[in-house]
Design a protein around this motif. Structure first.
Motif, PDB file in Angstrom:
ATOM      1  N   GLY A  16       0.794  -1.227   0.000  1.00 28.95           N
ATOM      2  CA  GLY A  16       0.000   0.000   0.000  1.00 28.95           C
ATOM      3  C   GLY A  16       0.821   1.269   0.000  1.00 28.95           C
ATOM      4  N   LYS A  17       2.142   1.159  -0.146  1.00 26.76           N
ATOM      5  CA  LYS A  17       3.017   2.343  -0.116  1.00 26.76           C
ATOM      6  C   LYS A  17       2.683   3.301  -1.257  1.00 26.76           C
ATOM      7  CE  LYS A  17       6.876   0.126  -0.519  1.00 26.76           C
ATOM      8  NZ  LYS A  17       6.273  -1.195  -0.822  1.00 26.76           N
ATOM      9  N   THR A  18       2.613   2.756  -2.473  1.00 26.42           N
ATOM     10  CA  THR A  18       2.301   3.591  -3.637  1.00 26.42           C
ATOM     11  C   THR A  18       0.928   4.221  -3.498  1.00 26.42           C
ATOM     12  OG1 THR A  18       3.727   2.364  -5.169  1.00 26.42           O
ATOM     13  CG2 THR A  18       1.857   3.536  -6.137  1.00 26.42           C
ATOM     14  N   GLU A  19      -0.034   3.439  -3.044  1.00 25.00           N
ATOM     15  CA  GLU A  19      -1.399   3.934  -2.902  1.00 25.00           C
ATOM     16  C   GLU A  19      -1.482   5.054  -1.861  1.00 25.00           C
ATOM     17  OE1 GLU A  19      -1.415   0.067  -4.851  1.00 25.00           O
ATOM     18  OE2 GLU A  19      -0.478   0.799  -3.020  1.00 25.00           O
ATOM     19  N   LEU A  20      -0.706   4.945  -0.790  1.00 27.15           N
ATOM     20  CA  LEU A  20      -0.702   5.995   0.223  1.00 27.15           C
ATOM     21  C   LEU A  20      -0.090   7.276  -0.334  1.00 27.15           C
ATOM     22  CD1 LEU A  20      -1.153   7.098   3.033  1.00 27.15           C
ATOM     23  CD2 LEU A  20       0.959   5.955   3.782  1.00 27.15           C
ATOM     24  N   CYS A  21       1.003   7.144  -1.067  1.00 27.36           N
ATOM     25  CA  CYS A  21       1.630   8.326  -1.668  1.00 27.36           C
ATOM     26  C   CYS A  21       0.660   9.019  -2.634  1.00 27.36           C
ATOM     27  CB  CYS A  21       2.909   7.930  -2.410  1.00 27.36           C
ATOM     28  SG  CYS A  21       4.281   7.450  -1.325  1.00 27.36           S
ATOM     29  N   ARG A  22      -0.039   8.231  -3.436  1.00 29.99           N
ATOM     30  CA  ARG A  22      -0.995   8.792  -4.385  1.00 29.99           C
ATOM     31  C   ARG A  22      -2.163   9.464  -3.660  1.00 29.99           C
ATOM     32  NH1 ARG A  22      -1.013   7.382  -9.647  1.00 29.99           N
ATOM     33  NH2 ARG A  22      -3.294   7.423  -9.712  1.00 29.99           N
ATOM     34  N   ALA A  23      -2.607   8.860  -2.572  1.00 35.93           N
ATOM     35  CA  ALA A  23      -3.701   9.452  -1.797  1.00 35.93           C
ATOM     36  C   ALA A  23      -3.283  10.793  -1.210  1.00 35.93           C
ATOM     37  CB  ALA A  23      -4.135   8.489  -0.690  1.00 35.93           C
ATOM     38  N   LEU A  24      -2.075  10.874  -0.683  1.00 38.13           N
ATOM     39  CA  LEU A  24      -1.572  12.120  -0.110  1.00 38.13           C
ATOM     40  C   LEU A  24      -1.430  13.204  -1.171  1.00 38.13           C
ATOM     41  CD1 LEU A  24       1.198  10.724   2.276  1.00 38.13           C
ATOM     42  CD2 LEU A  24      -1.072  11.544   2.917  1.00 38.13           C
ATOM     43  N   PHE A  25      -1.163  12.801  -2.399  1.00 40.23           N
ATOM     44  CA  PHE A  25      -0.918  13.738  -3.496  1.00 40.23           C
ATOM     45  C   PHE A  25      -2.192  14.082  -4.265  1.00 40.23           C
ATOM     46  CE2 PHE A  25       1.120  14.878  -7.678  1.00 40.23           C
ATOM     47  CZ  PHE A  25       1.836  15.974  -7.198  1.00 40.23           C
ATOM     48  N   GLY A  26      -3.323  13.546  -3.829  1.00 38.34           N
ATOM     49  CA  GLY A  26      -4.580  13.847  -4.503  1.00 38.34           C
ATOM     50  C   GLY A  26      -4.754  13.127  -5.825  1.00 38.34           C
ATOM     51  N   ALA A  27      -3.975  12.067  -6.041  1.00 35.27           N
ATOM     52  CA  ALA A  27      -4.021  11.351  -7.324  1.00 35.27           C
ATOM     53  C   ALA A  27      -5.018  10.208  -7.325  1.00 35.27           C
ATOM     54  CB  ALA A  27      -2.633  10.820  -7.681  1.00 35.27           C
ATOM     55  N   SER A  28      -5.698   9.971  -6.202  1.00 42.00           N
ATOM     56  CA  SER A  28      -6.717   8.935  -6.135  1.00 42.00           C
ATOM     57  C   SER A  28      -8.059   9.590  -5.817  1.00 42.00           C
ATOM     58  CB  SER A  28      -6.379   7.904  -5.052  1.00 42.00           C
ATOM     59  OG  SER A  28      -7.404   6.946  -4.933  1.00 42.00           O
ATOM     60  N   PRO A  29      -9.016   9.508  -6.723  1.00 42.19           N
ATOM     61  CA  PRO A  29     -10.298  10.204  -6.524  1.00 42.19           C
ATOM     62  C   PRO A  29     -11.112   9.686  -5.349  1.00 42.19           C
ATOM     63  CG  PRO A  29     -10.414   8.720  -8.418  1.00 42.19           C
ATOM     64  CD  PRO A  29      -8.977   8.779  -8.008  1.00 42.19           C
ATOM     65  N   ASN A  30     -10.840   8.475  -4.888  1.00 37.64           N
ATOM     66  CA  ASN A  30     -11.630   7.884  -3.806  1.00 37.64           C
ATOM     67  C   ASN A  30     -10.992   8.051  -2.432  1.00 37.64           C
ATOM     68  OD1 ASN A  30     -13.580   6.873  -5.670  1.00 37.64           O
ATOM     69  ND2 ASN A  30     -12.197   5.169  -6.147  1.00 37.64           N
ATOM     70  N   ALA A  31      -9.827   8.694  -2.387  1.00 39.38           N
ATOM     71  CA  ALA A  31      -9.114   8.831  -1.117  1.00 39.38           C
ATOM     72  C   ALA A  31      -9.744   9.912  -0.247  1.00 39.38           C
ATOM     73  CB  ALA A  31      -7.645   9.155  -1.376  1.00 39.38           C
ATOM     74  N   SER A  32      -9.577   9.766   1.067  1.00 37.01           N
ATOM     75  CA  SER A  32     -10.064  10.765   2.016  1.00 37.01           C
ATOM     76  C   SER A  32      -9.104  10.825   3.192  1.00 37.01           C
ATOM     77  CB  SER A  32     -11.472  10.411   2.487  1.00 37.01           C
ATOM     78  OG  SER A  32     -11.480   9.163   3.163  1.00 37.01           O
ATOM     79  N   GLY A  33      -9.268  11.840   4.008  1.00 39.91           N
ATOM     80  CA  GLY A  33      -8.398  12.007   5.160  1.00 39.91           C
ATOM     81  C   GLY A  33      -8.115  13.477   5.402  1.00 39.91           C
TER      82      GLY A  33
END
Length: 496
Positions: free
Chosen positions: A289-306
């Motif tokens: 999940g490292k890549t996915e976390l980086c993408r979430a922090l960078f706004g690159a995943s439309p479904n991410a929240s936090g």
């Protein structure tokens, strides 16, 4: 291959290189980025036809001027950049059986899809890969895409299999599975040409080694006769001192904080913080999940929240655009697909994230200012390119990565995130990248460094988080831990 030479505009890529591989043996082909090893293999694969020299198999000269010529002579290549070799909107089975899909199954005009998927499944079973054959390639992870490419090569009878950085996206378990396959192919008389920058792996699987530097042959020998430091010396032409920089830095107050970051099943309630001037490692196996976390922090995943905070102030990051405006920068894992514009020049890439700085009156770009800024970065980062106008696609992997990092240095962000920044990069370029990261921290920047290489995490970070199954399962001080403890948490274990 005898006296192979080839030139491109502004650069002599190969100069009278000799190379020999033997059936039933694995041959390591290594060198610093830009040494010419991938170019040499592209000649063998028929990707370049304007070379001079000769190629012989079993002592008989063969004509290889196209990919078809190479395949007709039993030469198969699995390239490092997997997305350029797969068709994302086709299924796993269709990609594996691509040649037969194009030419017809068994000479028939109509394709029997059930038979195609059965044969593809048999190949996957043989190499121990558990991926549904009817799943679309665009839905696969990077590691799964790599294994599909390898499966495609296995589906065709080959005499020599070229593997270009095949283990870069693979976990240790997947790497061991690949090595088992390589040993099987060797036992069947297939010659393996193995390009990798991971020196310990070469000793596991390879029998012979050829080292290149600056487009020339430097050394050919049995790998067991050489030690790792000797290989590094021949690659660089100099002794490798201090792989990891020892830059004196003192972490300050918390500069960046993320709370309860979620992205479906990929990232689950992640909390982390980074002090100013601190390098925080993000450790975990491939798929953790490292890549996915980086993408979430960078706004690159439309479904991410936090919730994100910079110097205590809340950040709204719903897109990469907002992330950049908020002071965040990300160097992604898949550099050719997400980190650089491969068809554009080095100058265009280096200035892409800071165009407003080179606009006269806020409207017209100044080519002079752009070229000046790019030229300074090319010099300071040691990017090997004929000129700033050269296309990025013609650079080596390590130099492409320097471009991907360099564009953010002109932005002067507050938080820098690196996702597997040294994947597919030679030991010399790795050291340059480590130095860049350390310099950013020394300037008081917040740095998040994600890597599945535990030695990297130990060497570069001050503190680290370990991810497993989408969760941050442990926070550790780098000085008080070791690779064994990190691996324990990375595999879901806990101290007894």
């Amino acid at each position: 291959m005898k006296r192979i030479s080839i030139s491109f505009p502004g650069v002599k890529a190969l100069t009278e290189v000799d190379f020999r591989a033997v059936a039933g043996r694995a041959h390591a082909l290594i060198g610093a980025n830009g040494a010419g090893k991938s170019t040499l293999m592209k000649v063998l694969a028929g990707a370049y036809d304007h070379y001079s020299g000769r190629i012989a198999i079993d002592g008989e000269e063969v004509r290889i001027r196209s990919p078809k010529d190479a395949k007709d002579n039993g030469i198969q290549v699995v390239y490092q950049e997997v997305d350029t070799a797969l068709i994302p909107y086709l299924s796993v089975g269709e990609n594996i059986m691509m040649e037969r899909t194009v030419h017809g199954m068994g000479g028939r005009q109509l394709i029997r899809w059930g038979e195609l998927h059965m044969e593809a499944q048999a190949i996957l079973d043989r190499i121990g890969v558990k991926v549904p054959t009817k799943k679309l390639v665009q839905q696969l992870t990077l590691a799964e895409k790599q294994m599909v490419l390898i499966a495609r090569s296995v589906s065709m009878k080959c005499r020599f299999l070229v593997l270009d950085e095949p283990t870069a996206p693979l976990s240790r378990t997947e790497t061991e599975r690949l090595f088992a396959l390589v040993r099987l192919l060797k036992s069947e008389g297939v010659g393996i040409i193995f390009i990798s920058h991971r020196l310990p792996e070469l000793y596991e699987i390879c029998d012979d080694i050829t080292i290149m530097r600056d487009g020339r042959l430097v050394l050919r020998d049995e790998i067991a006769r050489l030690e790792q430091h000797q290989i590094a010396f021949h690659m660089l032409g100099a002794k490798l001192d201090g792989q990891y920089p020892h830059v004196g830095r003192t972490a300050g107050e918390i500069g960046f904080e993320a709370r309860n970051v979620r992205d479906g099943d990929k990232v689950k309630h992640a909390d982390l913080y980074i002090r100013k001037g601190e390098i925080v490692g993000l450790a975990g196996l491939v798929g953790a999940g490292k890549t996915e976390l980086c993408r979430a922090l960078f706004g690159a995943s439309p479904n991410a929240s936090g919730e994100l905070y910079l110097e205590g102030k809340a950040l709204t990051v719903r897109s990469p655009y907002e992330a950049v405006r908020g002071g965040l920068a990300l160097v992604p894992e898949e550099r050719r697909r997400e980190g650089v514009f491969v068809e554009e020049s080095v100058t265009v890439n280096l200035t892409a994230a800071s165009l407003a700085d080179y606009a006269k009156g806020g409207a017209w770009l100044s080519a002079k200012l752009e070229k000046g800024a790019a030229a300074e970065l090319i010099r300071s980062l040691g990017i090997k390119t004929p000129s700033g106008q050269s296309k990025v696609k013609n650079l080596s992997g390590g130099n492409q990565q320097k471009v991907a990092i360099g564009k953010w240095l002109l932005v002067d962000a507050d938080v820098y995130m690196f996702d597997e920044p040294t994947k597919g990069v030679d030991v010399g370029a790795k050291r340059d990248i480590y130095e860049l990261v350390a310099q950013l921290a020394a300037r008081g920047k917040c740095v998040l460094y994600a890597s599945s290489e535990l030695s990297e995490i130990m060497g570069i970070s001050d503190r680290l988080y370990v991810m497993y199954d989408g969760r941050i399962v442990k926070e550790l001080d780098t000085r008080d831990t070791n690779e064994e403890e990190i691996l324990l948490y990375s595999t879901g274990g806990s101290p007894s």
